[in-house]
Write a protein that holds these residues in place. Structure first.
Motif, PDB file in Angstrom:
ATOM      1  N   TYR A 162       0.832  -1.206   0.000  1.00  0.00           N
ATOM      2  CA  TYR A 162       0.000   0.000   0.000  1.00  0.00           C
ATOM      3  C   TYR A 162       0.861   1.247   0.000  1.00  0.00           C
ATOM      4  N   ARG A 166       1.454   4.223  -2.914  1.00  0.00           N
ATOM      5  CA  ARG A 166       1.284   5.638  -2.604  1.00  0.00           C
ATOM      6  C   ARG A 166       2.517   6.439  -2.970  1.00  0.00           C
ATOM      7  N   ARG A 172      -3.405   2.814  -4.472  1.00  0.00           N
ATOM      8  CA  ARG A 172      -4.486   1.861  -4.572  1.00  0.00           C
ATOM      9  C   ARG A 172      -5.294   1.997  -3.290  1.00  0.00           C
ATOM     10  N   THR A 173      -6.616   1.927  -3.397  1.00  0.00           N
ATOM     11  CA  THR A 173      -7.422   2.066  -2.191  1.00  0.00           C
ATOM     12  C   THR A 173      -7.163   0.875  -1.275  1.00  0.00           C
ATOM     13  N   LEU A 174      -7.388   1.082   0.008  1.00  0.00           N
ATOM     14  CA  LEU A 174      -7.186   0.002   0.974  1.00  0.00           C
ATOM     15  C   LEU A 174      -8.061  -1.190   0.633  1.00  0.00           C
ATOM     16  N   VAL A 203       3.470  10.047   3.739  1.00  0.00           N
ATOM     17  CA  VAL A 203       2.965   9.826   2.400  1.00  0.00           C
ATOM     18  C   VAL A 203       2.053  10.983   2.032  1.00  0.00           C
ATOM     19  N   GLU A 204       1.922  11.199   0.730  1.00  0.00           N
ATOM     20  CA  GLU A 204       1.069  12.278   0.262  1.00  0.00           C
ATOM     21  C   GLU A 204      -0.387  11.910   0.469  1.00  0.00           C
ATOM     22  N   LEU A 205      -1.194  12.925   0.647  1.00  0.00           N
ATOM     23  CA  LEU A 205      -2.623  12.701   0.810  1.00  0.00           C
ATOM     24  C   LEU A 205      -3.210  12.253  -0.521  1.00  0.00           C
ATOM     25  N   ILE A 206      -4.182  11.341  -0.465  1.00  0.00           N
ATOM     26  CA  ILE A 206      -4.772  10.901  -1.733  1.00  0.00           C
ATOM     27  C   ILE A 206      -5.706  11.977  -2.265  1.00  0.00           C
ATOM     28  N   ARG A 245     -15.621  14.154   3.537  1.00  0.00           N
ATOM     29  CA  ARG A 245     -15.933  12.938   2.769  1.00  0.00           C
ATOM     30  C   ARG A 245     -14.634  12.370   2.220  1.00  0.00           C
ATOM     31  N   SER A 246     -14.555  11.060   2.163  1.00  0.00           N
ATOM     32  CA  SER A 246     -13.352  10.440   1.616  1.00  0.00           C
ATOM     33  C   SER A 246     -13.233  10.783   0.138  1.00  0.00           C
ATOM     34  N   PRO A 247     -12.001  11.045  -0.357  1.00  0.00           N
ATOM     35  CA  PRO A 247     -11.845  11.398  -1.775  1.00  0.00           C
ATOM     36  C   PRO A 247     -12.392  10.338  -2.720  1.00  0.00           C
ATOM     37  N   ILE A 248     -12.420   9.081  -2.248  1.00  0.00           N
ATOM     38  CA  ILE A 248     -12.912   8.025  -3.142  1.00  0.00           C
ATOM     39  C   ILE A 248     -14.420   8.153  -3.320  1.00  0.00           C
TER      40      ILE A 248
END
Lengths: 313, 283
Positions: A162, A166, A172-174, A203-206, A245-248
């Motif tokens: 993971y 990143r 990749r999403t968890l 790590v960078e933010l998604i 809200r989650s970016p996904i």
């Protein structure tokens, strides 16, 4: 690799006398990097002697030096083995005199296991070898630090994968990592935080744009819609319509909005399956974005369904 | 308490300097309310206060003797015995707390609302065990963890906040919707949400207070702008003010069509919109 010895008797390129010559080991040449002229040849070749193909019926490997060393990752892995056969040294009972010492360090064995697992995960996710290598390097660093000793190796592998995704800029999403590993999302998340603390990296933010191309091509949407969805998601985040809200989820809702405005409509269920987001989550994020739909779409977007007829949820 | 959430936007246009001035603190343990609250009073402006609610105090102590859990499970009331973990859960009503009892004599008490309550509850549990006949000695009482919550009157831009404070803050939207901010010196963990709520866990009530003091100026920098307060809250607030016939101190909270110069009881379209006087039929 530039050659460092430039003795005057050595040949040099007639047109570029100052440029250092590059050695090509496999062909045994000295090449000028500026014009490509081969100025010296028949240097000793250190490449492989024979080409070995995997489908040869004759399984005897004519190479006399063994496999390449696994760099960085292992330490003392020599693939030299003692041959046992019928007409070789045996004592009275038919047992071979010289045993094949196949015992390796137990630490190396667990490392090898982990690397195999990481490579398998990379295969399942269709990731290039570079990311799997980076994940393996991270795993080795974690192993050296010994701070995550009690955690199951598979969990550490999944978390390293993971992080590697990143770090390479292709997160990749968890949930996707969960799908190719047998560890739960919660455990991967825990180990992920521990590894970041141990290795002292960040790590960078998604962002929403990281997932657009993958989700859209999995859904079979054209690039026009993908670009529109990317634009919508970015504007929604900038205009602070979807705080917390989650970016996904935001990306999924943006894809929904863009696809509904075109002629390639996708249902929330389909998008939820591809993105790993629940249908109701897409609905919630969509409800927040719908009031400002006019501002979110790109200026030059061609509407097959006008904005007034977009679904309200 | 319900009034405070509506009044909150009133204090929203605080300047950072004012919030930073919150220094005079008084720990008010009020006996009439269930919750222990800390009110931070700004000496300069008497109307502003940020309530920190202590929701849970976890403490542990030892009775210094071996306990026969099976006997307690059979003869006690309000107990649950979990064989697989070897733990006994006992609850008492006042203060509303739960104790996890081990056979070694170590007991963890959770659910108390203040430090004093935690000690009272611990002593009650020890008394109950004493009545069973065990040779109980109350020792080693210490507070392990305190959970406090607080609600800021403004929303927070957590993405930018987490970007600025990389070493201490960790924001993983896939794992948790809030930013986790750790303060090593106070051993406190704060969770900051985009709605402006903050939860703090720390080893003591003082640490909770100090942690919030420390974090508020950092967070106030990333206050979401006025336009982000939803219209619903603004309208609710305007109605409340009109009911109480209060002239608000600040005008900035009002929605765009609200004409601030008018008197409240003037007859323009504004008061038609907000009219819930007796002449209105709807109310």
């Amino acid at each position: 690799m530039a050659s460092t010895n430039r003795r005057p008797p050595m040949v040099c390129c007639p047109e570029h006398p100052d440029s250092p010559l590059v050695e090509d080991y496999h062909a045994g040449d000295m090449i000028c990097p500026d014009c490509g002229l081969v100025v010296g040849d028949r240097v000793v070749d250190v490449g492989t002697e024979w080409r070995t193909f995997s489908n040869e019926k004759d399984t005897k490997d004519p190479s006399r030096v063994g496999a390449a060393e696994n760099p960085l990752l292992d330490g003392s892995d020599l693939s030299t083995m003692i041959e046992t056969g019928p007409n070789l040294a045996t004592d009275e009972f038919g047992k071979p005199v010289y045993r094949n010492r196949r015992t390796m360090n137990s630490a190396d064995r667990s490392l090898l296991n982990a690397f195999r697992e990481i490579n398998q995960m990379g295969d399942r996710l269709n990731l290039p070898k570079m990311i799997a290598d980076r994940a393996s390097t991270l795993f080795k660093q974690v192993q050296e630090s010994k701070s995550l000793k009690g955690r199951s190796n598979d969990a550490v592998c999944a978390a390293c994968m993971y992080i590697a995704c990143r770090q390479e800029g292709v997160p990749r999403t968890l949930k996707e990592i969960c799908a190719v590993s047998k560890i739960s999302k919660k455990e991967i998340g825990r180990v992920f935080k521990l590894i970041l603390k141990t290795l002292e990296t960040n790590v960078e933010l998604i962002t929403t744009g990281d997932f657009m191309s993958r989700f859209c091509s999995n859904l079979g949407l054209s690039t026009r819609i993908q670009k529109a969805a990317t634009h919508i998601a970015r504007k929604a985040v900038d205009m602070y319509l979807v705080p917390g809200r989650s970016p996904i989820s935001v990306a999924a809702a943006a894809i929904y909005m863009a696809s509904q405005a075109s002629n390639e409509k996708k249902t929330q269920k389909e998008i939820g399956d591809v993105a790993g987001v629940a249908e109701v989550t897409i609905r919630q994020a969509y409800k927040l974005m719908y009031p400002k739909a006019l501002d979110l779409f790109p200026k030059d977007f061609k509407f097959d369904t006008p904005i007034e007829q977009l679904p309200t949820q | 308490m319900s009034g405070e959430t509506i009044l909150a936007p009133l204090v929203a246009p605080l300047s950072v300097g004012v919030i930073g001035e919150i220094s005079g603190t008084s720990v008010a343990e009020s006996e009439d309310t269930q919750e222990g609250t800390i009110s931070q009073e700004d000496p300069g402006d008497t109307n502003e206060s940020l309530d920190i609610f202590i929701n849970n105090v976890v403490s542990s102590f030892s009775v210094r003797c071996h306990l026969n859990l099976k006997k307690i499970a059979m003869e006690g009331c309000h107990v649950e015995y979990k064989r697989e973990t070897g733990m006994l859960n006992m609850k008492i009503r006042n203060p509303l707390t739960t104790a996890s009892i081990w056979s070694s004599g170590k007991i963890t008490v959770t659910g108390a609302r203040s430090e004093i309550d935690a000690k009272v509850a611990a002593r009650k549990f020890a008394r109950i065990l004493q009545k069973f006949g065990f040779n109980v000695r109350f020792s080693n009482f210490r507070i392990v963890n305190v959970l406090g919550t607080c609600s800021l009157p403004f929303t927070v831009k957590i993405v930018e906040f987490s970007g600025k404070y990389r070493e201490n803050a960790s924001y993983e939207p896939e794992l948790h919707p809030g930013v986790t901010y750790k303060l090593k010196s106070l051993k406190a963990t704060l969770k900051i949400f985009s709605t402006g709520s903050i939860t703090v866990t720390a080893p003591s009530v003082n640490n909770v207070k100090e942690a919030i003091d420390h974090v508020i100026p950092l967070v106030a920098e990333f206050k979401a702008g006025e336009g982000d307060i939803s219209r619903k809250i603004l309208l609710k607030e305007a109605r409340l003010l009109k009911e109480k016939k209060i002239r608000p101190r600040t005008i900035v909270c009002y929605p765009d069509d609200f004409d601030s110069d008018d008197e409240f009881d003037s007859d323009d379209e504004l008061s038609d919109e907000f009219s819930y006087d007796d002449d209105s039929d709807d109310f």
